[in-house]
Design an enzyme around this catalytic site. Structure first.
Site, short mmCIF file in Angstrom:
data_model
loop_
_atom_site.label_atom_id
_atom_site.label_comp_id
_atom_site.label_asym_id
_atom_site.label_seq_id
_atom_site.Cartn_x
_atom_site.Cartn_y
_atom_site.Cartn_z
N ARG A 29 117.38 29.87 110.82
CA ARG A 29 117.62 28.70 111.74
C ARG A 29 116.60 27.69 111.41
O ARG A 29 115.39 27.90 111.24
CB ARG A 29 117.34 29.08 113.12
CG ARG A 29 117.78 28.03 114.31
CD ARG A 29 117.53 28.93 115.65
NE ARG A 29 118.32 29.95 115.90
CZ ARG A 29 119.63 30.14 116.04
NH1 ARG A 29 120.35 29.06 116.32
NH2 ARG A 29 120.08 31.46 116.08
N GLU A 52 122.52 33.99 106.70
CA GLU A 52 123.33 32.99 107.73
C GLU A 52 122.41 31.87 107.83
O GLU A 52 121.32 32.03 107.94
CB GLU A 52 123.77 33.89 108.99
CG GLU A 52 122.55 34.01 109.74
CD GLU A 52 123.00 34.42 111.29
OE1 GLU A 52 123.12 33.19 111.99
OE2 GLU A 52 123.08 35.41 111.75
N THR A 81 125.37 30.73 115.12
CA THR A 81 125.84 30.21 116.19
C THR A 81 127.12 29.35 115.78
O THR A 81 127.02 28.04 116.18
CB THR A 81 124.46 29.06 116.42
OG1 THR A 81 123.35 29.87 116.23
CG2 THR A 81 124.52 28.47 117.83
N LYS A 141 126.64 42.21 117.05
CA LYS A 141 125.11 41.80 117.08
C LYS A 141 124.81 41.88 118.51
O LYS A 141 125.28 41.45 119.41
CB LYS A 141 125.22 40.26 116.64
CG LYS A 141 124.24 39.61 116.95
CD LYS A 141 124.28 38.16 116.47
CE LYS A 141 123.08 37.03 117.16
NZ LYS A 141 123.42 35.80 116.64
N GLY A 171 113.49 39.25 118.29
CA GLY A 171 112.35 39.66 118.58
C GLY A 171 111.96 40.87 117.56
O GLY A 171 111.17 41.82 117.75
N GLY A 191 115.38 36.78 112.48
CA GLY A 191 115.15 35.45 112.92
C GLY A 191 113.72 35.02 112.50
O GLY A 191 113.28 34.96 111.28
N SER A 192 113.09 34.54 113.30
CA SER A 192 111.74 33.77 113.13
C SER A 192 110.67 34.50 112.60
O SER A 192 109.56 34.09 111.80
CB SER A 192 111.12 33.03 114.54
OG SER A 192 110.98 34.14 115.45
#
Length: 221
Positions: A29, A52, A81, A141, A171, A191-192
């Site tokens: 992202r 992705e 998304t 997911k 998370g 993710g992050s």
């Protein structure tokens, strides 16, 4: 109903092979086209085979097209998304493989399957899970994983069709994977803790290697 059916048999084989190699989906992202190839190549070198780029990133279609051109066919590349049927059509045009959603809109799932793409919708409840599977989802997911948690996932698995692949997202860090694996998940979306805007490809590589090492440690072959 099987949770791993993909309309295009060659894509089904590629999806299964990617999942077997490393069932971790890299969520990039905020990735910009200028850095897309460097980050993607680093992830591929670390062992990632599913990548992705969320559509709320800068010029996401350009990044997805660039990564798809760069990586071999054993890597599956697509968008996260994804919110609209029209987006599925454009992703098909640029060669995307994966349609990842934060929700379980059955119209988008069916559009992905009609286009011969892998569909990974986001679900929280059993109602959403069964609706997504009925529409053709290839895996589910679990989002946000912080809300659902391992105990609820374990309870959900007891009623879902055998073989349903569940991937918690949200998370997830190398040191938080174990309880989810004990609950029976098949993999994770990252993710992050894996990628955030501003990180260099080398920094992403360090994080990627930590995730891969954690996965291998928890799943020795």
């Amino acid at each position: 109903m099987s949770a791993t059916i993909v309309s295009d048999e060659s894509l089904k084989a590629r999806f299964d092979a990617a999942f077997s190699a490393l069932p971790l989906v890299a969520i990039l992202r905020g990735l910009a086209p200028a850095e897309a190839e460097g980050v993607a190549q680093t992830l591929y070198n670390s062992g990632f085979r599913m990548i992705e780029v969320p559509l709320n990133s800068p010029d996401p279609f350009d990044s997805i097209a660039a990564v798809r051109r760069l990586l071999p066919r054993d890597a599956l590349v697509g968008a996260g998304t994804v919110l609209a049927v029209e987006q599925v059509a454009r992703l098909k045009e640029i060669g995307a493989d994966l349609i990842v959603m934060p929700h379980a809109d059955t119209a988008v799932i069916r559009a992905a399957k009609a286009a011969g793409l892998v569909s990974l919708p986001g679900i929280v409840t059993p109602t959403e899970a069964f609706a997504a599977l009925s529409a053709g989802a290839d895996a589910l997911k679990i989002f946000p994983a912080e809300l659902v948690g391992p105990r609820i996932i374990k309870a959900m698995r007891a009623i879902l069709p055998a073989g349903t692949r569940l991937l918690p997202v949200g998370g997830i860090a190398p040191d938080t994977m174990a309880p989810f694996l004990e609950a029976g998940v098949a993999g994770f979306g990252l993710g992050s803790a894996l990628y955030a805007p501003g990180l260099t490809a080398a920094e992403v590589g360090v994080r990627a290697d930590a995730f891969v090492a954690a996965w291998r440690r928890l799943n020795p072959r």
